[in-house]
Design an enzyme around this catalytic site. Structure first.
Site, PDB file in Angstrom:
ATOM      1  N   GLY A 292     -25.058-104.547 -32.081  1.00 53.24           N
ATOM      2  CA  GLY A 292     -24.131-103.441 -32.375  1.00 53.24           C
ATOM      3  C   GLY A 292     -24.062-103.118 -33.852  1.00 53.24           C
ATOM      4  O   GLY A 292     -23.092-102.551 -34.333  1.00 53.24           O
TER       5      GLY A 292
ATOM      6  N   SER B 102     -30.297-103.117 -28.823  1.00 51.54           N
ATOM      7  CA  SER B 102     -30.387-102.769 -27.395  1.00 51.54           C
ATOM      8  C   SER B 102     -31.791-102.277 -27.044  1.00 51.54           C
ATOM      9  O   SER B 102     -32.340-102.642 -25.995  1.00 51.54           O
ATOM     10  CB  SER B 102     -29.338-101.726 -27.008  1.00 51.54           C
ATOM     11  OG  SER B 102     -29.553-100.533 -27.703  1.00 51.54           O
TER      12      SER B 102
ATOM     13  N   ASP C  93     -35.405 -95.336 -31.167  1.00 51.76           N
ATOM     14  CA  ASP C  93     -35.291 -96.802 -31.198  1.00 51.76           C
ATOM     15  C   ASP C  93     -36.347 -97.439 -30.296  1.00 51.76           C
ATOM     16  O   ASP C  93     -37.021 -98.399 -30.674  1.00 51.76           O
ATOM     17  CB  ASP C  93     -33.905 -97.252 -30.712  1.00 51.76           C
ATOM     18  CG  ASP C  93     -32.798 -96.897 -31.679  1.00 51.76           C
ATOM     19  OD1 ASP C  93     -33.013 -96.036 -32.541  1.00 51.76           O
ATOM     20  OD2 ASP C  93     -31.710 -97.490 -31.569  1.00 51.76           O
TER      21      ASP C  93
HETATM   22  C1  MEV Z   1     -28.237 -95.023 -32.927  1.00 49.01           C
HETATM   23  O1  MEV Z   1     -28.974 -96.076 -33.539  1.00 49.01           O
HETATM   24  C2  MEV Z   1     -28.650 -93.705 -33.471  1.00 49.01           C
HETATM   25  C3  MEV Z   1     -28.087 -92.494 -32.758  1.00 49.01           C
HETATM   26  O2  MEV Z   1     -28.759 -91.351 -33.340  1.00 49.01           O
HETATM   27  C4  MEV Z   1     -28.318 -92.516 -31.276  1.00 49.01           C
HETATM   28  C5  MEV Z   1     -29.764 -92.416 -30.891  1.00 49.01           C
HETATM   29  O3  MEV Z   1     -30.588 -91.893 -31.636  1.00 49.01           O
HETATM   30  O4  MEV Z   1     -30.077 -92.860 -29.754  1.00 49.01           O
HETATM   31  C6  MEV Z   1     -26.601 -92.341 -33.023  1.00 49.01           C
END
Ligand code: MEV
Length: 325
Positions: free
Chosen positions: A109, A115, A158
């Site tokens: 987090g 994740s 990600d």
């Molecule tokens: C999360 O690391 C980044 C966000 O832009 C969400 C995403 O890209 O999936 C907030």
């Protein structure tokens, strides 16, 4: 049979949140990984354990309750959803129990892609275990589907990095362009113990956009411009420009409502200690900041360490790896 898979986390350098609305982003895979081991069981239980965190979960795969089971908590949601998705691909596979042991090097987090790293590692290990023969791009795509299902909204950035490693520019048409970064990228993470909840933060930004569309849409457009200029700066190795663009990007993220007093303190402290640029990385609301500090790494680490936890990270060219013993 013992199967292991390891996938890197990431940091977003530019474009978080706006990327959920189709804007570009730049991110790099980092040398903090999620490692996963799976072992077959004799019964039909799916059991998970996260090392060092005292998190355990158990579920009977022949009789999965629809509510209130232990895999509906936190990062384990991604493990179960990955298992379900592989099952959908392999409808003929008999249900067998598995022990899943996770060792997650990055704080959870904290905006470091824990994740996605867990999802990609889980899918890759299960791919081998169930002999599903999925190629890397299918793993990346399924991992994105898992994130979408668990979070409600996500960008593929990600999961792309956890799968392939390296540095990428995710363009508006969702093509991941690999960026050759030929120099050291001295990046420092400062992270608060307060976890950022990506689902909640995406919801906060959406609400703000629905309430003030004429103000918020231009912010996404500015983030897009910053990200496009940062791509050039990164390729040219223009450190000063990279830092300045990070600072601009942070101001825009603040306007989206995802900063906190603790994050802001760290960001300004890093700049005072000599960072060329600093900003939230990831969803915000807690989690981490990133500071770009060529030549000033020790100073920035020391100053940030006075406020919160701080550590240095490196770009990882390696994506997900699997091993069967
Ligand atoms: C999360 O690391 C980044 C966000 O832009 C969400 C995403 O890209 O999936 C907030």
């Amino acid at each position: 049979m013992l199967i292991t898979a390891s996938a890197p986390g990431k940091v977003i350098l530019f474009g978080e949140h706006a990327v959920v609305y189709g804007k570009p982003a730049i991110a790099v895979a980092v040398n903090k990984k999620a490692h996963l081991t799976i072992k077959e069981r004799q019964d039909s239980k799916l059991k998970a354990h996260i090392k060092g965190l005292d998190i355990n979960a158990s579920l009977d795969l022949e009789n999965i309750p629809t509510i209130n089971h232990e895999f509906q908590r936190g990062i384990l949601k991604y493990v179960l959803k990955s298992w379900e998705i592989i099952q959908e691909k392999q409808k003929t596979v008999p249900v067998k129990g598995l022990d899943i042991i996770l060792n997650i090097e990055m704080p959870i987090g904290a905006g470091l892609g824990s994740s996605a790293a867990v999802t990609v590692a889980t899918l890759s290990a299960l791919n081998k275990y169930y002999k599903a023969d999925l190629e890397r791009d299918e793993i990346a795509n399924l991992a994105y589907q898992v994130e979408l299902k668990v979070q409600g909204a996500a960008s593929p950035i990600d999961t792309t990095l956890s799968t392939y490693g390296g540095a990428i520019y995710l363009s508006t048409n969702r093509k991941a362009e690999k960026l050759p970064v030929k120099y050291e990228l001295p990046l420092i993470i400062g992270h608060t113990p307060r976890e950022g909840n990506t689902e909640e933060l995406i919801r906060i930004v959406r609400k703000r956009m629905e309430k003030y569309p004429n103000s918020i849409k231009p912010i996404f457009e500015s983030i897009e411009q910053v990200t496009m200029e940062a791509r050039e700066a990164l390729l040219e190795g223009d450190h000063e420009k990279l830092g300045e663009l990070m600072n601009i990007n942070h101001g825009l993220l603040d306007a989206l409502g995802v900063s906190t007093p603790t994050l802001s303190r760290m960001i300004y402290q890093a700049r005072e200690a000599g960072a060329l640029g600093s900003k939230i990385t990831g969803a915000g609301g807690g989690g981490s900041i990133i500071a770009y500090s060529p030549g000033k790494t020790d100073e920035v680490l020391q100053e940030l360490g006075k406020l919160e936890k701080a550590f240095q990270i490196k770009l990882s060219e390696e994506g997900v790896t699997t091993n069967i013993q």
